[in-house]
Scaffold this active site. Sequence first.
Site, PDB file in Angstrom:
ATOM      1  N   HIS A  27       6.444   3.475   2.281  1.00 12.86           N
ATOM      2  CA  HIS A  27       5.591   4.654   2.458  1.00 12.86           C
ATOM      3  C   HIS A  27       6.283   5.779   3.230  1.00 12.86           C
ATOM      4  CE1 HIS A  27       4.454   2.431   6.244  1.00 12.86           C
ATOM      5  NE2 HIS A  27       4.525   3.665   6.727  1.00 12.86           N
ATOM      6  N   ASP A  70       5.650  -2.982   0.818  1.00 14.23           N
ATOM      7  CA  ASP A  70       5.924  -1.758   1.581  1.00 14.23           C
ATOM      8  C   ASP A  70       7.354  -1.760   2.119  1.00 14.23           C
ATOM      9  OD1 ASP A  70       5.460   0.745   2.623  1.00 14.23           O
ATOM     10  OD2 ASP A  70       4.496   0.007   4.453  1.00 14.23           O
ATOM     11  N   GLY A  90       6.076   8.100  13.199  1.00 17.01           N
ATOM     12  CA  GLY A  90       7.537   8.154  13.204  1.00 17.01           C
ATOM     13  C   GLY A  90       8.191   6.821  13.485  1.00 17.01           C
ATOM     14  N   ASN A  91       7.440   5.854  14.047  1.00 16.35           N
ATOM     15  CA  ASN A  91       7.972   4.505  14.270  1.00 16.35           C
ATOM     16  C   ASN A  91       8.060   3.707  12.976  1.00 16.35           C
ATOM     17  OD1 ASN A  91       6.677   4.398  17.479  1.00 16.35           O
ATOM     18  ND2 ASN A  91       8.663   3.491  17.043  1.00 16.35           N
ATOM     19  N   SER A  92       7.295   4.091  11.977  1.00 19.19           N
ATOM     20  CA  SER A  92       7.189   3.290  10.770  1.00 19.19           C
ATOM     21  C   SER A  92       8.552   3.091  10.109  1.00 19.19           C
ATOM     22  CB  SER A  92       6.235   3.959   9.791  1.00 19.19           C
ATOM     23  OG  SER A  92       5.475   3.019   9.112  1.00 19.19           O
ATOM     24  N   LEU A 132      -0.414 -17.663  -9.225  1.00 17.73           N
ATOM     25  CA  LEU A 132      -1.121 -18.911  -9.434  1.00 17.73           C
ATOM     26  C   LEU A 132      -2.081 -18.805 -10.612  1.00 17.73           C
ATOM     27  CD1 LEU A 132      -1.774 -21.777  -8.445  1.00 17.73           C
ATOM     28  CD2 LEU A 132      -3.397 -20.761  -6.827  1.00 17.73           C
ATOM     29  N   GLY A 133      -2.734 -17.644 -10.719  1.00 12.63           N
ATOM     30  CA  GLY A 133      -3.658 -17.420 -11.833  1.00 12.63           C
ATOM     31  C   GLY A 133      -5.110 -17.646 -11.482  1.00 12.63           C
ATOM     32  N   VAL A 134      -5.480 -17.414 -10.221  1.00 17.25           N
ATOM     33  CA  VAL A 134      -6.874 -17.564  -9.813  1.00 17.25           C
ATOM     34  C   VAL A 134      -7.331 -16.321  -9.054  1.00 17.25           C
ATOM     35  CG1 VAL A 134      -6.720 -20.072  -9.628  1.00 17.25           C
ATOM     36  CG2 VAL A 134      -6.283 -18.676  -7.606  1.00 17.25           C
TER      37      VAL A 134
END
Length: 492
Positions: free
Chosen positions: A124, A154, A228-230, A285-287
């Site tokens: 992001h 992310d 700004g830390n991201s 997994l399909g659930v």
Amino acid sequence: MNRSILRAFACSALIGIAAISGVQAQPVPSAAALPDFTGIVEKNAPAVVHVEARYTGGTSRKNQAAGDQATPGQGIPDDPQADLFRRFFGMPLPMMPSPQDQKHTSLGSGFIISSDGYILTNNHVVDHADKVIVRLQDHRTLTAKVVGTDPTYDIALLKVDAGGSLPTVSIGDSRGLKPGQWVLAIGSPFGFDYTVTQGIVSAVGRNLGERDQAYTSFIQTDVPINRGNSGGPLFNLQGQVVGINSQIYSNTGDYLGVSFSIPIDVAMNAVQQLKTKGYVSRGMLGVTVQPVSDDMVKAFKLDNGAGAAVVDITPASGAAKAGIQVGDIILSYNGQALQQSADLPPLVGMTKPGSKVPVEILRNGRKQTLEVTITETSRDQNAVSKSGAAPSAHGGAAALGLTVQPLDNDTRKQLGLNPGQGVVISDISGPVAAQAGLQAGDVILMVNQQKIASVAEFQAATKDVKAGSTVLLLVRRGEQSQFIGLTVPDGK
């Protein structure tokens, strides 16, 4: 009061602390009892970088929802009706009046993971950027190439050419973290480079729900992180990176003592795949599951609400073939007990497709274990491959500034199209498509007079698009079709 999870940003605030009469003062720990972080900072700060992402034209809907159009020094007002999860996007510069002509800059953090110039940050921070600039501690400024991104985790992998060996961080093991351990962050809050903050691990394996990064079990800390830390690193006392600072929990936009970091094990798994394949694959997994409610506990005569209740099965999936049924309660996956339904997606996502995994279920009051072959989830529609990310500078469909997805048969019938005809625009992500007047929901029938029936065919037809190219699209909107030409700027 409405609370929000926000991408690591907040406005500065001063909080006064008043003494309470009658409360006995606690002894102050001696300096010798507290950790000294200076060695960690001196060793690792040169490998932490300042990331600057530059944009031209309208931003994506995702970024607009972040409130990234505020000017520096202004707080972002909390909107009670806004999405629970908001994207952090750094420190934007003032907007130009026209959405098509506006230019702005966002700031974040990152860290060098290899001496040849690979850098890790959050997706992001650089999402839909036209240009990414990295500034090192020695004040060198370098243009970074976006090698690949994974919006689901992310994660963004950048690459710079510094003409020599670069300082790097040491990668640790986030799986060994425990609540109460000291950790510290280095980053660029509010643009103040190489700011160091510290705290402790508040919790591990924290799931934020399906609405945001359902495949990630976060590290929760009380380390102060702000705008700004991201994308910056989270270190343990051994000076090893154990996480990527990503989000804060707040109802005001201010840091309120709860921060979330992506485990470095998850991030490095993504990095390896981005390097080798250009995208990140996850197990399926399909659930479809939901929490085990109090009513279900009573109806099924359960001891507690631990586990994940199956409410739907994907046809022909590994779960369907293994015999998992609607109404089953999944108690453990690959030997790991589930405390809540949100525990399941991160475990499945990290499983290599093709693996056979034991899944313990509860059915009609009896426990049984089924062996399930894990398949692969479909790729993120907006994931960026190794070929590059910046629409104005790199090739492929990304240069056109749009994202497409399959068109379902019901929509085809409504538009009077034949089966297997066309793809639909799901997102306008750059100025080229926006300036041509394209919109989300438009159907692309042809690319350069070549019929398009799938996303794969669209990608193949646009793979050679580069700066200076002109592409002719046959676009259907409602009951009308029209050829629209898109010309990618040559950047000169």
